[in-house]
Design a protein around this motif. Structure first.
Motif, short mmCIF file in Angstrom:
data_model
loop_
_atom_site.label_atom_id
_atom_site.label_comp_id
_atom_site.label_asym_id
_atom_site.label_seq_id
_atom_site.Cartn_x
_atom_site.Cartn_y
_atom_site.Cartn_z
N PRO A 104 52.00 24.15 5.33
CA PRO A 104 53.18 23.32 5.64
C PRO A 104 54.46 24.00 5.14
N PHE A 105 55.61 23.60 5.67
CA PHE A 105 56.88 24.18 5.28
C PHE A 105 57.92 23.06 5.18
N ASN A 106 59.05 23.37 4.55
CA ASN A 106 60.09 22.36 4.42
C ASN A 106 61.32 22.74 5.24
N GLU A 107 62.25 21.83 5.34
CA GLU A 107 63.43 22.03 6.19
C GLU A 107 64.28 23.21 5.75
N SER A 108 64.55 23.31 4.46
CA SER A 108 65.42 24.39 3.97
C SER A 108 64.76 25.75 4.20
N GLN A 109 63.46 25.82 3.98
CA GLN A 109 62.72 27.07 4.21
C GLN A 109 62.78 27.46 5.68
N ALA A 112 66.39 28.58 6.67
CA ALA A 112 66.71 29.86 6.03
C ALA A 112 65.98 31.00 6.74
N THR A 113 64.74 30.76 7.13
CA THR A 113 63.96 31.78 7.83
C THR A 113 64.57 32.09 9.19
N ILE A 114 65.00 31.06 9.90
CA ILE A 114 65.63 31.24 11.21
C ILE A 114 66.91 32.06 11.07
N ASN A 115 67.75 31.70 10.11
CA ASN A 115 69.01 32.43 9.90
C ASN A 115 68.76 33.89 9.53
N LEU A 116 67.74 34.12 8.71
CA LEU A 116 67.41 35.49 8.32
C LEU A 116 66.90 36.29 9.51
N ALA A 117 66.08 35.67 10.34
CA ALA A 117 65.55 36.34 11.53
C ALA A 117 66.68 36.72 12.48
#
Length: 204
Positions: A104-109, A112-117
């Protein structure tokens, strides 16, 4: 606002992701649950990023779908998976994804992953364009001028370049002057940077 294609066959997860990603107008999300729907969305819209589950109840899994999309147009991809299996990761790496998110993952993670990608994709795209531009410039150089640049990038002085290439020091300086004029470079540092960023040192 980002436009995201989400490929996820589990309805509850898809709804949760869509709601999370559209919160505060972070993005607009189109959801597809299988290969056919994903292809229809992908060919009919322009997306900033794709988020796909690797394991789908479909003829093709997420990795196979992205492999197909890459033959049409490359955009940043984030894979969702509940497994960190080495074989799956190895298959996924062949499609050049920009991130993985383990469930599972959380909203902030997630955000942040999308922005980094997106950032990493932009950097790679800019670097790729830079290589294309430099390829055009490389065509302006003679074989000897390329040799001078490569030898210079190894930290050699004009005298050492002359010895390596078996030419006179005066000839080396003349080649360096020609290189500056052709490439619009002024300093030795700029010449070395050009050699490294254009990967001229790998050319034969």
């Amino acid at each position: 606002m980002l436009h995201i294609l989400l490929i996820e066959d589990e309805l509850i997860i898809a709804k949760d992701l869509k709601m999370t990603l559209e919160k505060q107008k972070f993005s607009k999300v189109d959801v597809s649950k299988n290969e056919e729907e994903a292809i229809t969305f992908f060919t009919s819209n322009t997306y900033d990023i794709i988020i796909t589950d690797i394991n789908l109840n479909s003829k093709k899994d997420g990795i196979e779908i992205i492999s197909h999309f890459n033959t049409i147009k490359k955009i940043p991809v984030v894979y969702l998976t509940a497994y960190s299996d080495d074989d799956i990761i190895k298959r996924a790496e062949a499609t050049s994804p920009f991130a993985y998110i383990l469930k599972p993952f959380n909203e902030s993670q997630l955000k942040a992953t999308i922005n980094l990608a997106l950032l990493n994709f932009k950097k790679r795209d800019q670097a790729s364009k830079g290589l294309i531009d430099n390829s055009d410039k490389i065509a302006l150089l003679t074989k000897r001028e390329k040799q001078v640049l490569v030898t210079l990038s190894n930290g050699n002085s004009s005298k050492e370049i002359a010895e390596v290439l078996n030419i006179s020091n005066q000839t080396v300086e003349k080649h360096k002057q020609n290189i500056r004029e052709k490439l619009n470079l002024r300093t030795v540092a700029e010449m070395i940077n050009f050699t490294m960023t254009s990967r001229l040192y790998k050319l034969k």
